[in-house]
Design a protein around this motif. Structure first.
Motif, PDB file in Angstrom:
ATOM      1  N   ALA C  95       0.842  -1.207   0.000  1.00  0.00           N
ATOM      2  CA  ALA C  95       0.000   0.000   0.000  1.00  0.00           C
ATOM      3  C   ALA C  95       0.875   1.255   0.000  1.00  0.00           C
ATOM      4  N   CYS C  96       1.940   1.235   0.798  1.00  0.00           N
ATOM      5  CA  CYS C  96       2.832   2.408   0.857  1.00  0.00           C
ATOM      6  C   CYS C  96       3.455   2.714  -0.504  1.00  0.00           C
ATOM      7  N   LYS C  97       3.735   1.653  -1.251  1.00  0.00           N
ATOM      8  CA  LYS C  97       4.366   1.851  -2.573  1.00  0.00           C
ATOM      9  C   LYS C  97       3.438   2.586  -3.540  1.00  0.00           C
ATOM     10  N   THR C  98       2.121   2.523  -3.289  1.00  0.00           N
ATOM     11  CA  THR C  98       1.185   3.149  -4.229  1.00  0.00           C
ATOM     12  C   THR C  98       0.905   4.607  -3.883  1.00  0.00           C
ATOM     13  N   ILE C  99       1.463   5.078  -2.771  1.00  0.00           N
ATOM     14  CA  ILE C  99       1.159   6.450  -2.346  1.00  0.00           C
ATOM     15  C   ILE C  99       2.047   7.441  -3.098  1.00  0.00           C
ATOM     16  N   GLY C 100       1.414   8.445  -3.701  1.00  0.00           N
ATOM     17  CA  GLY C 100       2.143   9.551  -4.333  1.00  0.00           C
ATOM     18  C   GLY C 100       3.264   9.121  -5.250  1.00  0.00           C
ATOM     19  N   GLY C 101       4.260   9.983  -5.372  1.00  0.00           N
ATOM     20  CA  GLY C 101       5.470   9.656  -6.114  1.00  0.00           C
ATOM     21  C   GLY C 101       6.586   9.471  -5.098  1.00  0.00           C
ATOM     22  N   PRO C 102       7.806   9.193  -5.563  1.00  0.00           N
ATOM     23  CA  PRO C 102       8.911   8.951  -4.626  1.00  0.00           C
ATOM     24  C   PRO C 102       9.120  10.097  -3.629  1.00  0.00           C
TER      25      PRO C 102
END
Lengths: 164, 778, 291
Positions: C95-102
């Motif tokens: 889930a964290c990987k899908t948040i915003g951009g880097p």
């Protein structure tokens, strides 16, 4: 309030209001206009900087919060002689630059990726650029430039660093 | 032309170095001592009468120095071309949410905003019309200017193409396709927002640095609304952070506002827009509703096309008369027909406003006709690429406009190339046999296009360049056409270097400046390479003549005996002499080391009533194939591959040409899948990049591009153009691929999650809230 | 004149003290990724930002016996690289990987994501499935509230003025549990969730489901577990039929909660599909193994 931090490898001290962002601090107080303002909601990446070596949207960073930290802007990215470094040269060579407004942020995002990943795949490069919008290039040649740089740095025993 | 040294070879963009180093100064990066910051009060209502406008409270705000309204200009600040329906600041009425009413200059941006919020502006709301289908209702509120010809004031124009009588021909055809298609508004989303910096001159004039495409238009407009002669108004175009057609009318208003404020305050004044202000106030690609009837015979011969459409220009006409005309010319696609008619009607509404945007009408109609062509191929049970090959325009064909195509028609080659590159035949077969139960389905779709080069019959089509060798032997170029990110400067440089036989590094292209360049018409319509490129070629050739005389004198031979190798001049017997020595000698001989080059496009003609003629002197052709994977259960479309081959004539600057191709495709991908600047009751529902989505690096596939160089004899080195047409076929190729994958057609753009899954749109109730807040706060 | 002040909290106690200084409306600042967006379209509602990002204990992830503890200022990038979270809560990491951009992930924090409480907040469904507990600190002392209860509505939480969200704890899920997070966005990156789902489940040696947590995101007003959906699966051998039944139950429960809205026609199909896919992934395919 007085803010002391490292800006482009040099210690600086600036008296600035508490309610401004790092983006405003860089542009208005240091006149470092290479960092661009384009959405101010952290969606476009035109204001990208390296904050303690990590990619950050300077429009979402409280200016006073950089106290004691390390900030690198596009003005702090270059080769030893002050000219373009390998990544910047590859942006030029590959035709990655059009209007140029997103490009400082793209170079910063590229450096942030290459600092943690020596040979990223094209997909990993795209993931690393996902927070940096470009409306001109369709990203192809930007990905090319970063990919070529990664290969070049991997081949060299002492990869070119961004320090001045 | 096999011995070209620079043209067509890898080159470095002339302005890239400063850009990668972060040194390039856009308008928002410029500041001057004593400079004031400007902000404009903008309408929060879609249609209203200004009952009271009192700016005096703004002047009482600490830091505010000057305020201007339409009363500070000549003729209420009226301007606009071809229809003068706009004002630098609103006069009596506002017609859309975001329209400028008064501008304030202050010591800080905060004080300017405070000043704007202090202005007393009483408005009487007027009935508004938001649906283009009701714009011409007898009781529709008047938006457009008064007119004397008895036509509805909300009517902008009718744009026809007439060949034969498709209404009679269609019933005779074996198969008829009759469908409606619809497009929505698209935001340019240039990364740099609008902005201008005005500097008063000691003589009472003004210099304006303006992020725009065509500096002579605002120069002329400013002269008119400020009542100043041409020598007192100078417009300079600094580096522009993207435009795509978008930095015209609105930023001409910016120019008017900052110029008037600077003259009043007697200090430099800069205005830059926030993203929210930019999206709310700026014009968009307009929305279009189309009905297309196609007739064909069972053997696959396309015979008739009847195209009817309504185009929404919103509150102002802007470029819509030209956009609509270009749309009409391209509405039937790049195909042969026995009978073909096009009727486009363009109207005013209170939904924002529409102006120029990459593709300029062709993008809109192509998304309709290229789907209709696919639907016809389906009905005929023909392969859609084969069907296009069978019917597409070739050299020797006469277009539905009545124009004989005598050269440079590379469409068949483009189609054949994308067929091969994409492995089209195998994929069509494979995807036809997908398991009906699979939730993720693949598809490929093709789209073709033609795109008239330059202005066509829209107006006078010529350009002028100057070239000069300075005391240090640096060569400088000027052009009246702008490089707003496209790479045009590099194209000029390569052309001049090729002609003169010198290294491109010796050449520098000045910023477009109305005081030093010659008016060359607008920088639009993908005309820069042909028009400005040719004018640079002519200028360089004119300069070269003088250098050849000097060389002949040095080499003691006749001028026709001189030839050049690299930067050396060689005569029949003598040792070679270098370019620098020849230049020095030319100077000593008193020869002029500057030249002028003008190039006019071939004569063309269009009969607006009869809908026939020669609309453009040349055409770009292209074909794209998109491969998609569609998730039937979520509606998500993943564009996996795009193959794009375009006939752009001779490629002059390869990295630049590919950059234009890839970038155009990214605009087309967004247009096809999610870009929708939705207005509800006149209020934009997306005002920043968190809700107005454009493709990220993750959304763009690896693109395989290619060029067919069908040389155009009148182009510089045979070049045509690329900028606009790169985006035109992308959306319909994706839509056709989705139809191939799912068996369902989405006839209204964009193919978002809901439309792909449900085959229809879901409407969310809109709100004026964010627009209203943003105009007051951000 | 600055619209608000800024102060760097040196310790947890210092932060709580600053947040409770009378006469000054103070709010905590961590990543800044929500606050600076909010004040662009809202008048400033506070006098001072209290920067909590550098308080050491707020930046730690630790495992103590069977309890995971992580600070409110832990960023999403930190979580993505953290071996403990990768091991025990892989769907939270997904889930964290899908948040915003880097860049947003480098700054955005769990504390911010939870206290901002957007209906589409991507870390919430997994935290709810983990039955994560939020620890709040104020001069009155400490209190603990389950994340599921902490969020009262869109952008509304039980966190009181002066209270600081310091960290989260959750029990390590059963060793054989598998988890999955699926997000549907309009774009492939940097996209707001149109709909998402987090599931975690395990079967006993007899092959019967003995542990299951289901929480969709952006489906109902707040991220909550759906006990009726879990009941459909619990105690049974998971198969295609039971997964379909559970997914249909989830859709029915969503509609019961929200009523039919403009987007229901879309969401009822998509939610069922992502529920089926995620449950299939954990029970019938490989899923993301815990431990």
């Amino acid at each position: 309030m007085l803010i002391n931090f490292i800006l482009n490898h040099n210690p600086v001290s600036v008296d600035a209001p508490a309610d401004i962002t790092l983006l405003a601090l860089l542009r208005d107080h240091f006149k470092l206009t290479g960092t661009k303002e384009a959405c101010e909601v952290g969606e476009c990446g035109a204001c990208s900087v390296l904050l303690d070596g990590e990619l950050a949207n300077s429009c979402l960073v409280a200016a006073p919060s950089v106290m004691g930290r390390d900030v690198v802007t596009i003005e702090g990215i270059h080769a030893e002689d002050g000219g373009p470094n390998d990544l910047q040269r590859n942006f030029i060579e590959k035709g990655a630059v059009q209007c140029g407004f997103c490009i400082p942020g793209m170079v910063i995002a590229g450096e942030a990726l290459l600092a943690i990943k020596s040979e990223p795949s094209r997909l990993e490069i795209r993931e690393a650029l996902a927070g940096n919008l470009c409306r001109c290039t369709g990203y192809m040649q930007i990905v090319d430039a970063i990919e070529t740089t990664a290969k070049g740095r991997a081949e060299k025993p002492h990869p070119e660093k961004r320090e001045n | 032309m096999t011995n070209l040294k620079f043209v067509g070879h890898p080159a470095q963009r002339v302005d890239a170095l400063d850009k990668v180093m972060g040194k390039t100064k856009y308008v928002g990066d410029m500041s001057l001592p004593g400079m004031l910051y400007a902000r404009t009060l903008r309408s929060e209502l879609p249609h209203a009468r200004i009952v009271k406008l009192d700016t005096s409270p703004a002047l009482k705000v600490p830091g505010v120095v000057a305020v201007v309204t339409s009363a500070d200009f000549v003729n209420h600040s009226n301007f606009g071309f071809p229809i003068s329906d706009m004002y630098m600041l609103a006069y009596e009425k506002v017609r859309y949410v975001g329209e400028g009413i008064a501008s304030v200059a202050a010591e800080t941006p905060e004080a300017a905003l405070e000043g704007v919020n202090a202005i007393i502006c009483e408005m009487e709301p007027l009935p508004a019309v938001f649906d283009m289908a009701h714009a011409l209702d007898p009781d529709a509120p008047q938006i457009g200017p008064d007119r004397s010809d008895g036509k509805h004031p909300n009517y902008i124009g009718h744009y026809p193409v007439y060949k034969g009588n498709p209404q009679e021909k269609l019933p005779q055809c074996d198969v008829v396709v009759d469908q409606n298609y619809e497009t929505v508004m698209q935001e340019h989303a240039y990364l740099e927002t609008e902005g201008g910096l005005a500097i008063p001159t000691p003589e009472g004039g003004v210099v304006v640095y303006l992020s725009c495409q065509s500096p002579f238009i605002p120069r002329n407009d400013l002269c008119k609304v400020l009542g100043l002669p041409a020598d007192r108004v100078r417009v300079i175009v600094p580096p522009v952070g993207g435009s795509f057609g978008g930095k015209d009318d609105l930023n001409y208003q910016t120019a008017g506002q900052v110029a008037a404020l600077a003259l009043k305050a007697k200090r430099p004044v800069r205005m830059t827009f926030s993203r929210e202000e930019s999206i709310i106030a700026s014009y968009k690609r307009g929305s279009m509703r189309m009905n297309i009837k196609l007739g064909a015979d069972q053997d696959g011969t396309l015979r008739a096309c009847e195209f009817r459409s309504l185009y929404d220009s919103g509150a102002y006409s802007s470029q819509s008369p030209f956009t609509s005309w270009r749309a009409s010319i391209h509405a039937m696609g790049a195909y042969r027909y026995e009978d073909c008619t096009v009727d486009i009607d363009t109207v005013y509404t209170n939904t924002g406003y529409a102006g120029a945007y990459r593709g300029f009408g062709n993008t809109e109609v192509c998304s309709g006709i290229e789907q209709a062509i696919d639907e016809m191929a389906d009905a005929l049970k023909m392969d859609p690429l084969e069907f296009r090959l069978k019917n597409c325009l070739k050299v020797g064909d006469v277009t539905p406009h009545g124009q004989l195509l005598s050269e440079s028609v590379g469409l068949s080659d483009c189609l054949l190339a994308v067929r091969k590159m994409s492995d089209w035949d195998r994929k069509r077969k494979e995807f036809a046999n997908q398991s009906p139960s699979s939730e993720k389905r693949r598809g490929v779709g093709v789209s073709a296009l033609f795109h008239g080069t330059s202005l066509g019959a829209e107006g006078l089509d010529e350009a002028t360049a100057t070239i000069e060798i300075h005391a240090d032997n640096q060569v400088t170029l000027t052009s009246g056409l702008t490089d707003y990110g496209t790479g045009a400067r590099t194209v000029y440089t390569l052309i001049a270097a090729e002609i003169l036989g010198i290294q491109p590094e010796r050449i520098k292209v000045h910023n477009p400046d109305t005081n030093t360049a010659k008016d060359s018409g607008p920088t639009v319509a993908s005309r820069t390479t042909i028009l400005a490129g040719n004018s640079v070629r002519v200028a360089a050739q004119n300069l070269l003549q003088n250098l050849d005389w000097a060389a002949a004198d040095l080499l003691k031979c006749d001028v026709y005996q001189v030839h050049r190798v690299s930067e050396d001049y060689i005569g029949p017997s003598k040792e070679p002499v270098s370019w620098d020595i020849v230049v020095k000698h030319a100077r000593e001989m008193g020869l002029v080391l500057s030249a002028f080059g003008r190039w006019s496009a071939p004569q063309i003609h269009w009969d607006e009533e009869k809908g026939t003629g020669t609309p453009y002197f040349a055409y770009h052709f292209g074909a794209q194939v998109a491969e998609v994977e569609v998730d039937l259960k979520t509606g998500h479309t993943d564009v996996i591959n795009i193959w794009a081959v375009h006939d752009i004539g001779k490629v002059i600057f390869p990295q630049g040409a590919y950059g234009q191709l890839y970038g155009g495709i990214s605009h087309g991908l967004g247009y096809g899948l999610y870009e929708d600047l939705d207005y509800q009751n006149g209020y934009a529902q997306s005002i920043n990049f968190d809700t107005y989505l454009i493709p990220t690096a993750m959304d763009m596939p690896e693109i395989q591009g290619g060029f067919v160089e069908a040389s155009f004899s009148a182009g510089p080195f045979g070049a045509k153009n690329i900028a606009e047409p790169a985006m035109v076929p992308t959306a319909p190729a994706i839509l056709n691929a989705i139809a191939n994958a799912t068996g369902r057609r989405i006839r209204k753009l964009p193919a978002n999650l809901e439309r792909v899954m449900l085959g229809k749109e879901l409407t969310k109730k809109g709100s004026p809230f964010s627009c209203k807040v943003a105009l007051k706060i951000t | 004149m600055a619209k608000y002040d800024y102060v760097l909290a040196k310790s947890l106690d210092h932060a709580v003290e600053l947040l409770n200084e009378s006469g000054i409306r103070s709010i905590p600042l961590a990543g800044g990724t929500d606050i600076y967006v909010a004040i662009r379209v809202n008048p400033v509602w506070f006098d001072r930002l209290v920067d909590i990002r550098r308080i050491p204990e707020l930046n730690k992830v630790s495992l103590d016996k069977d309890q995971v503890k992580f600070g409110a200022a832990v960023t999403f990038s930190h979580a993505i690289k953290n071996p403990i979270l990768l091991k025990v809560a892989p769907f939270l990491v997904e889930a964290c990987k899908t948040i915003g951009g880097p860049a947003v992930r480098n700054c955005g924090t769990f504390g911010g994501n939870v206290s901002n409480a957007a209906a589409c907040a991507d870390s919430l469904p997994s935290l709810v499935c983990l039955e994560a507990v939020a620890h709040l600190c104020s001069p009155k002392g400490q209190r603990q509230v389950k994340v599921e209860n902490l969020v009262k509505g869109p952008h509304e939480t039980q966190i009181e003025t002066g209270e600081l969200l310091t960290h989260f704890t959750f029990q390590v899920p059963p060793k054989n549990a598998k988890s999955c997070f699926i997000k549907i966005g309009r774009r492939k990156a940097q996209s707001i969730s149109r709909l998402s789902i987090a599931v975690i489940g395990a079967v006993n040696p007899a092959g019967m489901v003995d542990y299951i947590r289901v929480c969709p995101g952006a489906a109902v007003a707040t991220p909550v577990r759906f006990p009726q959906v879990e009941a459909v699966l619990l105690g049974k051998k998971p198969n295609k039929e039971s997964i379909t039944a559970a997914s249909e139950q989830l859709v029915a429960d969503m509609i019961q909660s929200t009523g039919r809205r403009w987007s229901t026609e879309y969401k009822e199909i998509t939610l069922k599909a992502i529920a089926e896919r995620s449950l299939t992934k954990i029970f019938l395919e490989d899923g993301h193994h815990v431990n």
